[in-house]
Design an enzyme around this catalytic site. Structure first.
Site, PDB file in Angstrom:
ATOM      1  N   ARG A   1     -11.125   0.393   4.862  1.00 50.96           N
ATOM      2  CA  ARG A   1      -9.845   0.168   5.039  1.00 50.96           C
ATOM      3  C   ARG A   1      -9.109   1.305   5.906  1.00 50.96           C
ATOM      4  O   ARG A   1      -9.316   2.468   5.653  1.00 50.96           O
ATOM      5  CB  ARG A   1      -9.030   0.199   3.455  1.00 50.96           C
ATOM      6  CG  ARG A   1      -7.654   0.012   3.627  1.00 50.96           C
ATOM      7  CD  ARG A   1      -6.939   0.008   2.168  1.00 50.96           C
ATOM      8  NE  ARG A   1      -6.455   1.199   1.912  1.00 50.96           N
ATOM      9  CZ  ARG A   1      -5.337   1.275   0.957  1.00 50.96           C
ATOM     10  NH1 ARG A   1      -5.166   0.477   0.166  1.00 50.96           N
ATOM     11  NH2 ARG A   1      -4.643   2.533   1.038  1.00 50.96           N
TER      12      ARG A   1
ATOM     13  N   ASP B   1       0.767  -1.451   0.082  1.00 49.78           N
ATOM     14  CA  ASP B   1       0.063  -0.043   0.005  1.00 49.78           C
ATOM     15  C   ASP B   1       0.762   1.271   0.006  1.00 49.78           C
ATOM     16  O   ASP B   1       1.717   1.264   0.984  1.00 49.78           O
ATOM     17  CB  ASP B   1      -0.887  -0.021   1.146  1.00 49.78           C
ATOM     18  CG  ASP B   1      -2.113  -1.028   0.893  1.00 49.78           C
ATOM     19  OD1 ASP B   1      -2.413  -1.220  -0.140  1.00 49.78           O
ATOM     20  OD2 ASP B   1      -2.671  -1.662   1.793  1.00 49.78           O
TER      21      ASP B   1
END
Ligand code: SIN
Length: 284
Positions: A275, A105
């Site tokens: 998230r 990420d």
């Protein structure tokens, strides 16, 4: 470490474990949290099922690991700027999905998030799994010659493939998410191709197909060829695990030694995830 308050069941040979015995909606005692943190370091990605979490409760659990990470480009929940709602709607029959290629990420940030927490609010009846790859093993299983080469490489990371204006058309195909691309996505940062995990001291490969766009001091062609070799090696099935989501599951992964891939195989169904990320340090 012997776990006394939680149960930890590995789900694959390479990485990943399911944890039971913890209710993440409640404040966690220090011992339970210490064991969860140890399981996270031991297994790189851990999974909790059957959790009922409000956004505030997910944020409280996230904060146990550290401050929130920064979220550029992707519009977050109105009342919760720390939460991205990852949504694919039944009508979004598109080759593009959010997170649908191997990546760690936001590795384009100077200090990429150290961890990500993904909570499933709505899952399709089949498909929509997430794959994870163990980047310690990816490094450790390189041949001695490739290890020597990789040890000296510097990766160039950028958000441009995902978040430059040229990529806006992809995001516009997902009707449930708002992503605002802009020219800041062309910025680049350099990170070592082999990083040392600040907590375990282990070396991990730190390249991915989405955000690593080149190698410092190599031509575009040379960099692409070397990166392809390293990425293909890291994606070998025996270095991965696969998580089949059920409603109310939470995955917590360590972006410093894990990359992941959201499988796009559930056309016609809705999938909704929340998230959050935990801020990280500059990779060394
Ligand atoms: C992501 O890459 O952050 C999303 C992963 C997923 O939806 O499975």
């Amino acid at each position: 470490m012997a776990y006394e308050t939680i149960e930890v069941r590995p789900i694959a040979g390479a990485l990943g474990a399911e944890i039971s015995g913890a209710d993440l909606s409640a404040p966690l005692g220090n011992q339970v949290f210490a064991e969860i943190h140890q399981a996270f370091l031991d297994h790189q990605v851990i999974f909790f099922r059957d959790q009922t979490l409000t956004p505030d409760q997910q944020k409280a659990f996230t904060r146990r690991f550290g401050p929130f990470g920064e979220t550029p480009f992707v519009t977050t929940l109105d009342d919760h700027p720390e939460i991205i709602e990852v949504v694919k709607q039944p009508g979004d029959r598109t080759a593009y999905n959010f997170g649908g290629n191997w990546h760690s990420d936001f590795s384009f940030q100077p200090q990429p998030p150290m961890a990500t927490l993904l909570y499933s609010r709505e899952v399709p009846p089949y498909g929509g799994d997430t794959l994870f790859a163990n980047m310690y093993l990816a490094y450790e299983t390189l041949t001695p010659g490739m290890k020597r080469i990789a040890d000296d490489l510097i990766g160039v990371h950028s958000a441009r493939r995902s978040y430059s204006p040229a990529a806006q058309y992809q995001h516009d195909q997902l009707s449930g998410m708002e992503v605002k691309t802009d020219d800041s996505a062309y910025a680049t940062v350099e990170h070592p191709v082999v990083r040392t995990h600040p907590e375990t001291g282990r070396k991990a490969l730190f390249v991915n197909r989405v955000y690593t766009v080149g190698l410092k001091d190599f031509s575009k062609t040379e960099g692409a060829a070397l990166l392809d070799l390293l990425c293909r090696h890291a994606e070998r099935p025996e270095l991965t695990c696969r998580f089949n989501w059920t409603e109310g599951a939470l995955a917590l992964w360590d972006n410093r030694c894990v990359q992941h891939f959201a499988v796009n195989d559930y056309d016609g169904y809705r999938r909704v995830m929340h998230r959050t990320t935990v801020a990280g340090e500059r990779p060394v």
